[in-house]
Design an enzyme around this catalytic site. Structure first.
Site, PDB file in Angstrom:
ATOM      1  N   TYR A  82     -32.183 -26.269  -6.151  1.00  0.00           N
ATOM      2  CA  TYR A  82     -31.572 -24.961  -5.881  1.00  0.00           C
ATOM      3  C   TYR A  82     -30.832 -24.449  -7.115  1.00  0.00           C
ATOM      4  O   TYR A  82     -31.037 -23.316  -7.563  1.00  0.00           O
ATOM      5  CB  TYR A  82     -30.619 -25.102  -4.694  1.00  0.00           C
ATOM      6  CG  TYR A  82     -29.788 -23.876  -4.385  1.00  0.00           C
ATOM      7  CD1 TYR A  82     -30.291 -22.860  -3.575  1.00  0.00           C
ATOM      8  CD2 TYR A  82     -28.497 -23.733  -4.892  1.00  0.00           C
ATOM      9  CE1 TYR A  82     -29.533 -21.736  -3.274  1.00  0.00           C
ATOM     10  CE2 TYR A  82     -27.724 -22.614  -4.596  1.00  0.00           C
ATOM     11  CZ  TYR A  82     -28.250 -21.623  -3.798  1.00  0.00           C
ATOM     12  OH  TYR A  82     -27.487 -20.509  -3.511  1.00  0.00           O
ATOM     13  N   LYS A 116     -31.212 -21.123  -9.742  1.00  0.00           N
ATOM     14  CA  LYS A 116     -30.100 -20.198  -9.957  1.00  0.00           C
ATOM     15  C   LYS A 116     -29.697 -20.166 -11.427  1.00  0.00           C
ATOM     16  O   LYS A 116     -29.331 -19.118 -11.964  1.00  0.00           O
ATOM     17  CB  LYS A 116     -28.909 -20.588  -9.080  1.00  0.00           C
ATOM     18  CG  LYS A 116     -29.129 -20.346  -7.594  1.00  0.00           C
ATOM     19  CD  LYS A 116     -29.286 -18.864  -7.266  1.00  0.00           C
ATOM     20  CE  LYS A 116     -29.205 -18.585  -5.778  1.00  0.00           C
ATOM     21  NZ  LYS A 116     -29.323 -17.145  -5.466  1.00  0.00           N
TER      22      LYS A 116
END
Length: 251
Positions: free
Chosen positions: A156, A160
Site C-alpha cells: 500500500y 502511495k
C-alpha cells in the site's frame, strides 16, 4: 463558477473534501464506486449548504472506463454549469488493506497498483485536456513517509510513495499550463477504509491516539479542509509539495 472533480467522494476523506470545496463556492463532480447512496448523501449535504454537485460512477482501477467517464464529465459540465472545462482534480479514490510483506500476493499487489497509482496517473491524463488553469491534489498517505511506517503496509505505502513522486513530475510538466499539483499525506483517519476497520476493531483507536500529538484520530473534515485550501486561490504559489496532515503522528 469554478468546478472540481473529487474521486471517491461517497464517504471519508473524499466526502469531506467535496463538502469543504463546495462551501467555498465551487461546483463539484464527485465519483463513487459501489456506494451510490453515499454519493447521493454527499450531493445532498452540498445542496443543503447551497452548493451544486453531480455524482458519477467511476472505477478508478479500470482504465478502460476512463474515456466513457470523460464523456460523462463533459455532459455534466455542459448540462449543470454551462462549461466545457473544469478547474480542479482531487485524486482521492482508493482502498486500504493490511498485509504483511510475506503474506502479500501478486493479486493484491497488482490491485493496489491499479487503484492507487496507475488509476490516478491515467485518469489525470484522460481529463487533462478538459482542465483550465487550476489545481490537482493527490491523496497519498503518511505510511509512505518515515513518520508513518507501520508493519503490514509495504505494498500500500509503496504505491502511495509512487503517487508522491508522480506529484512532483506532474507539477513540473503541468506548470507550463499554470496548473498546480500537490499531495496531502493523511495519517490515520476515521473513514470506511479496510472495510470499516475502525468500526470492526475499535481497539486500534487508542494506540493511534497515543501516537498522535493532538491525542485523537483524524476526521475526514480535517483532511478535506486542507484539500480545499490547496485548490483555492490562497495556495496559488504552492506546487510540487507533499503535506502531511496527521495531527502530529509520531511526534
Amino acid at each position: 463558477m469554478k468546478v472540481a472533480i473529487v474521486t471517491g467522494a461517497s464517504s471519508g476523506i473524499g466526502q469531506g473534501a467535496a463538502v469543504a470545496i463546495a462551501k467555498r463556492g465551487v461546483g463539484v463532480i464527485l465519483t463513487y464506486g459501489a456506494n451510490r447512496q453515499g454519493a447521493l448523501d454527499t450531493v445532498a449535504a452540498i445542496e443543503k449548504e447551497g452548493g451544486t454537485a453531480v455524482a458519477l460512477p467511476l472505477d478508478v482501477g479500470e482504465t478502460a472506463g476512463f474515456p466513457a467517464f470523460r464523456a460523462s464529465v463533459v455532459d455534466a459540465l455542459s448540462g449543470t454549469w454551462q462549461r466545457d472545462t473544469f478547474d480542479h482534480l482531487v485524486n482521492n479514490a482508493g482502498f486500504g488493506q493490511m498485509s504483511m510483506f510475506e503474506d502479500t500476493t501478486e493479486e493484491l499487489f497488482d490491485k493496489f497498483m491499479r487503484v492507487l497509482l496507475k488509476g490516478p496517473y491515467f485518469l489525470t491524463q484522460t481529463l487533462l485536456p478538459l482542465m483550465a488553469d487550476g489545481a490537482v491534489v493527490n491523496v497519498t498517505s503518511n505510511s509512505a513517509l518515515s513518520t508513518g511506517v507501520e508493519a503490514g503496509y509495504s505494498a500500500y505505502a509503496t504505491m502511495k510513495g509512487g503517487l508522491t513522486v508522480l506529484t512532483r513530475y506532474m507539477a513540473k510538466e503541468f506548470s507550463r499550463r499554470g496548473i498546480r499539483v500537490n499531495a496531502v499525506a493523511p495519517g490515520s483517519t476515521r473513514t470506511r477504509i479496510s472495510d470499516d476497520a475502525f468500526e470492526r476493531f475499535p481497539e486500534v483507536i487508542e494506540p493511534i491516539e497515543a501516537k498522535t500529538a493532538f491525542g485523537r484520530v483524524g476526521e475526514p473534515e480535517d483532511i478535506g479542509m486542507m484539500i480545499a485550501t490547496l485548490v483555492s486561490e490562497e495556495s496559488r504559489w504552492i506546487t510540487a509539495q507533499s503535506i502531511e496532515v496527521s495531527g502530529g503522528y509520531g511526534l
